[in-house]
Design a protein around this motif. Structure first.
Motif, PDB file in Angstrom:
ATOM      1  N   CYS A  52       0.856  -1.181   0.000  1.00  0.00           N
ATOM      2  CA  CYS A  52       0.000   0.000   0.000  1.00  0.00           C
ATOM      3  C   CYS A  52       0.891   1.229   0.000  1.00  0.00           C
ATOM      4  O   CYS A  52       1.732   1.385   0.893  1.00  0.00           O
ATOM      5  CB  CYS A  52      -0.913   0.029   1.215  1.00  0.00           C
ATOM      6  N   THR A  53       0.742   2.058  -1.001  1.00  0.00           N
ATOM      7  CA  THR A  53       1.430   3.345  -1.025  1.00  0.00           C
ATOM      8  C   THR A  53       0.385   4.434  -1.182  1.00  0.00           C
ATOM      9  O   THR A  53      -0.725   4.179  -1.648  1.00  0.00           O
ATOM     10  CB  THR A  53       2.458   3.441  -2.167  1.00  0.00           C
ATOM     11  N   TYR A  54       0.770   5.642  -0.788  1.00  0.00           N
ATOM     12  CA  TYR A  54      -0.243   6.697  -0.801  1.00  0.00           C
ATOM     13  C   TYR A  54       0.377   8.014  -1.245  1.00  0.00           C
ATOM     14  O   TYR A  54       1.604   8.217  -1.238  1.00  0.00           O
ATOM     15  CB  TYR A  54      -0.867   6.852   0.595  1.00  0.00           C
ATOM     16  N   GLN A  55      -0.512   8.905  -1.627  1.00  0.00           N
ATOM     17  CA  GLN A  55      -0.137  10.293  -1.927  1.00  0.00           C
ATOM     18  C   GLN A  55      -1.036  11.192  -1.096  1.00  0.00           C
ATOM     19  O   GLN A  55      -2.260  11.016  -1.093  1.00  0.00           O
ATOM     20  CB  GLN A  55      -0.348  10.601  -3.411  1.00  0.00           C
ATOM     21  N   SER A  56      -0.420  12.110  -0.385  1.00  0.00           N
ATOM     22  CA  SER A  56      -1.201  13.022   0.439  1.00  0.00           C
ATOM     23  C   SER A  56      -0.410  14.292   0.695  1.00  0.00           C
ATOM     24  O   SER A  56       0.819  14.260   0.841  1.00  0.00           O
ATOM     25  CB  SER A  56      -1.545  12.358   1.769  1.00  0.00           C
ATOM     26  N   THR A  57      -1.116  15.383   0.761  1.00  0.00           N
ATOM     27  CA  THR A  57      -0.462  16.660   1.064  1.00  0.00           C
ATOM     28  C   THR A  57      -0.352  16.869   2.567  1.00  0.00           C
ATOM     29  O   THR A  57       0.287  17.816   3.007  1.00  0.00           O
ATOM     30  CB  THR A  57      -1.247  17.816   0.429  1.00  0.00           C
ATOM     31  N   TYR A  58      -0.952  15.977   3.341  1.00  0.00           N
ATOM     32  CA  TYR A  58      -0.902  16.099   4.785  1.00  0.00           C
ATOM     33  C   TYR A  58      -0.139  14.914   5.372  1.00  0.00           C
ATOM     34  O   TYR A  58       0.410  14.096   4.638  1.00  0.00           O
ATOM     35  CB  TYR A  58      -2.332  16.118   5.353  1.00  0.00           C
ATOM     36  N   SER A  59      -0.116  14.822   6.684  1.00  0.00           N
ATOM     37  CA  SER A  59       0.374  13.618   7.348  1.00  0.00           C
ATOM     38  C   SER A  59      -0.840  12.775   7.667  1.00  0.00           C
ATOM     39  O   SER A  59      -1.489  12.957   8.697  1.00  0.00           O
ATOM     40  CB  SER A  59       1.125  13.984   8.635  1.00  0.00           C
ATOM     41  N   ALA A  68      -6.692   2.195   3.307  1.00  0.00           N
ATOM     42  CA  ALA A  68      -7.441   3.450   3.262  1.00  0.00           C
ATOM     43  C   ALA A  68      -6.644   4.557   3.924  1.00  0.00           C
ATOM     44  O   ALA A  68      -5.811   4.311   4.806  1.00  0.00           O
ATOM     45  CB  ALA A  68      -8.802   3.284   3.942  1.00  0.00           C
ATOM     46  N   LEU A  69      -6.938   5.772   3.512  1.00  0.00           N
ATOM     47  CA  LEU A  69      -6.214   6.952   3.992  1.00  0.00           C
ATOM     48  C   LEU A  69      -7.217   7.986   4.463  1.00  0.00           C
ATOM     49  O   LEU A  69      -8.242   8.213   3.819  1.00  0.00           O
ATOM     50  CB  LEU A  69      -5.379   7.494   2.826  1.00  0.00           C
ATOM     51  N   SER A  70      -6.896   8.619   5.572  1.00  0.00           N
ATOM     52  CA  SER A  70      -7.726   9.707   6.066  1.00  0.00           C
ATOM     53  C   SER A  70      -6.837  10.872   6.436  1.00  0.00           C
ATOM     54  O   SER A  70      -5.759  10.676   6.998  1.00  0.00           O
ATOM     55  CB  SER A  70      -8.514   9.239   7.293  1.00  0.00           C
ATOM     56  N   ASP A  71      -7.307  12.080   6.138  1.00  0.00           N
ATOM     57  CA  ASP A  71      -6.507  13.257   6.511  1.00  0.00           C
ATOM     58  C   ASP A  71      -6.788  13.702   7.945  1.00  0.00           C
ATOM     59  O   ASP A  71      -6.204  14.656   8.416  1.00  0.00           O
ATOM     60  CB  ASP A  71      -6.751  14.406   5.525  1.00  0.00           C
ATOM     61  N   GLY A  72      -7.690  12.972   8.621  1.00  0.00           N
ATOM     62  CA  GLY A  72      -8.003  13.314  10.001  1.00  0.00           C
ATOM     63  C   GLY A  72      -8.711  14.651  10.123  1.00  0.00           C
ATOM     64  O   GLY A  72      -8.780  15.235  11.203  1.00  0.00           O
ATOM     65  N   ASP A  73      -9.265  15.104   8.988  1.00  0.00           N
ATOM     66  CA  ASP A  73      -9.899  16.421   8.981  1.00  0.00           C
ATOM     67  C   ASP A  73     -11.324  16.335   8.458  1.00  0.00           C
ATOM     68  O   ASP A  73     -11.808  17.238   7.787  1.00  0.00           O
ATOM     69  CB  ASP A  73      -9.073  17.377   8.099  1.00  0.00           C
ATOM     70  N   ASN A  74     -11.938  15.203   8.748  1.00  0.00           N
ATOM     71  CA  ASN A  74     -13.370  15.007   8.486  1.00  0.00           C
ATOM     72  C   ASN A  74     -13.741  14.774   7.023  1.00  0.00           C
ATOM     73  O   ASN A  74     -14.924  14.694   6.709  1.00  0.00           O
ATOM     74  CB  ASN A  74     -14.209  16.175   9.034  1.00  0.00           C
ATOM     75  N   ASN A  75     -12.768  14.664   6.141  1.00  0.00           N
ATOM     76  CA  ASN A  75     -13.091  14.322   4.757  1.00  0.00           C
ATOM     77  C   ASN A  75     -13.234  12.804   4.616  1.00  0.00           C
ATOM     78  O   ASN A  75     -12.647  12.044   5.383  1.00  0.00           O
ATOM     79  CB  ASN A  75     -12.003  14.834   3.815  1.00  0.00           C
ATOM     80  N   ALA A  76     -13.993  12.378   3.629  1.00  0.00           N
ATOM     81  CA  ALA A  76     -14.232  10.947   3.432  1.00  0.00           C
ATOM     82  C   ALA A  76     -12.907  10.223   3.219  1.00  0.00           C
ATOM     83  O   ALA A  76     -12.075  10.673   2.435  1.00  0.00           O
ATOM     84  CB  ALA A  76     -15.146  10.724   2.234  1.00  0.00           C
ATOM     85  N   PRO A  77     -12.688   9.119   3.920  1.00  0.00           N
ATOM     86  CA  PRO A  77     -11.450   8.373   3.703  1.00  0.00           C
ATOM     87  C   PRO A  77     -11.366   7.835   2.287  1.00  0.00           C
ATOM     88  O   PRO A  77     -12.379   7.514   1.675  1.00  0.00           O
ATOM     89  CB  PRO A  77     -11.540   7.229   4.723  1.00  0.00           C
ATOM     90  N   ARG A  78     -10.168   7.753   1.782  1.00  0.00           N
ATOM     91  CA  ARG A  78      -9.919   7.248   0.431  1.00  0.00           C
ATOM     92  C   ARG A  78      -9.492   5.796   0.527  1.00  0.00           C
ATOM     93  O   ARG A  78      -8.547   5.472   1.219  1.00  0.00           O
ATOM     94  CB  ARG A  78      -8.811   8.056  -0.247  1.00  0.00           C
ATOM     95  N   PHE A  79     -10.211   4.941  -0.192  1.00  0.00           N
ATOM     96  CA  PHE A  79      -9.901   3.520  -0.199  1.00  0.00           C
ATOM     97  C   PHE A  79      -9.136   3.159  -1.474  1.00  0.00           C
ATOM     98  O   PHE A  79      -9.382   3.732  -2.546  1.00  0.00           O
ATOM     99  CB  PHE A  79     -11.181   2.691  -0.152  1.00  0.00           C
ATOM    100  N   GLY A  80      -8.232   2.202  -1.349  1.00  0.00           N
ATOM    101  CA  GLY A  80      -7.604   1.634  -2.526  1.00  0.00           C
ATOM    102  C   GLY A  80      -8.566   0.682  -3.222  1.00  0.00           C
ATOM    103  O   GLY A  80      -9.689   0.462  -2.758  1.00  0.00           O
TER     104      GLY A  80
END
Lengths: 115, 112
Positions: free
Chosen positions: B23-30, B91-103
């Motif tokens: 699993c790899t991800y791209q995100s502008t946040y941590s 799955a990835l979440s920005d912890g800022d209430n946006n819908a988590p992104r699933f692979g």
């Protein structure tokens, strides 16, 4: 552990009819989601809902789809009218939000068959 | 936008061999990263989630380490069991209430 309940577990309807799928989320959760999974395929995001509003929706969330949670009752997904390609299992999920936004609790799914 | 990429398709293993699902991800946040498991005809359930303090989460013999340098959160287990056969989602979440992104999900099939 916390439970998300979905009603009905299975519904068969004729194309063109309306269907409402009901979800009873975890009691203190604030964010609600619907996902669609066609048999044998990946689960796909439809919509998320918070504070009475749609926050985000995907391209799969067609104009025929709507969601609401009137007065803290069931969180519902309504499809009107239904099409053959709407046949799938629909999963409802809820989360607390904030740091726990990604920690979703899923219901067992509502299997919709459109004939 | 944020996205998650997983090992594609089907991974077939013999019981007792080690498991590694990428699993790899791209995100502008941590972001916070999660693994969900879905057994046949069941709902997806949370398997693991990343910690903020670099602890390695473990559950049912599975573990995953968040590597920010390589933007990865690979799922591992030392010895596969027949009951591990399932669909696994990262799955990835920005912890800022946006819908988590699933692979897209990886189907693991463990054979005797």
């Amino acid at each position: 552990g916390p439970k998300v309940l979905q009603i009905p577990s299975h519904q068969i309807i004729d194309m063109g009819q309306m269907v409402t799928l009901n979800c009873d989320p975890v009691s203190n959760h604030l964010y609600f989601y619907w996902y669609k999974q066609i048999l044998g395929q990946q689960m796909e995001f439809l919509v998320n809902f918070y504070n009475g509003k749609v926050m985000e929706k995907s391209k799969l969330f067609k104009d025929q789809f709507s969601v609401e949670r009137p007065d803290g009752s069931y969180f519902t997904l309504k499809i009107q009218p239904t099409a053959l390609e709407d046949s799938a299992v629909y999963f409802c999920a809820s989360s607390l939000g904030g740091r726990d936004t990604g920690q979703l609790y899923f219901g067992e799914g509502s299997k919709l068959t459109v004939l | 936008g944020d996205s998650v990429t997983q090992t594609e398709g089907l991974v077939t293993l013999t019981e007792g061999l080690p498991v590694m699902l990428n699993c790899t991800y791209q995100s502008t946040y941590s972001p916070f990263l999660f693994w969900y498991v879905q057994h046949l005809n069941e709902a997806p359930k949370l398997l693991l989630k990343s910690f903020t303090d670099n602890k390695r989460p473990e559950h049912q013999g599975f573990h995953a380490t968040l590597h920010k340098s390589s933007s990865s959160f690979h799922l591992q287990k030392s010895s596969a069991q027949l009951s591990d056969s399932a669909l696994y989602y990262c799955a990835l979440s920005d912890g800022d209430n946006n819908a988590p992104r699933f692979g897209a999900g990886t189907k693991l099939s463990v054979k005797p």
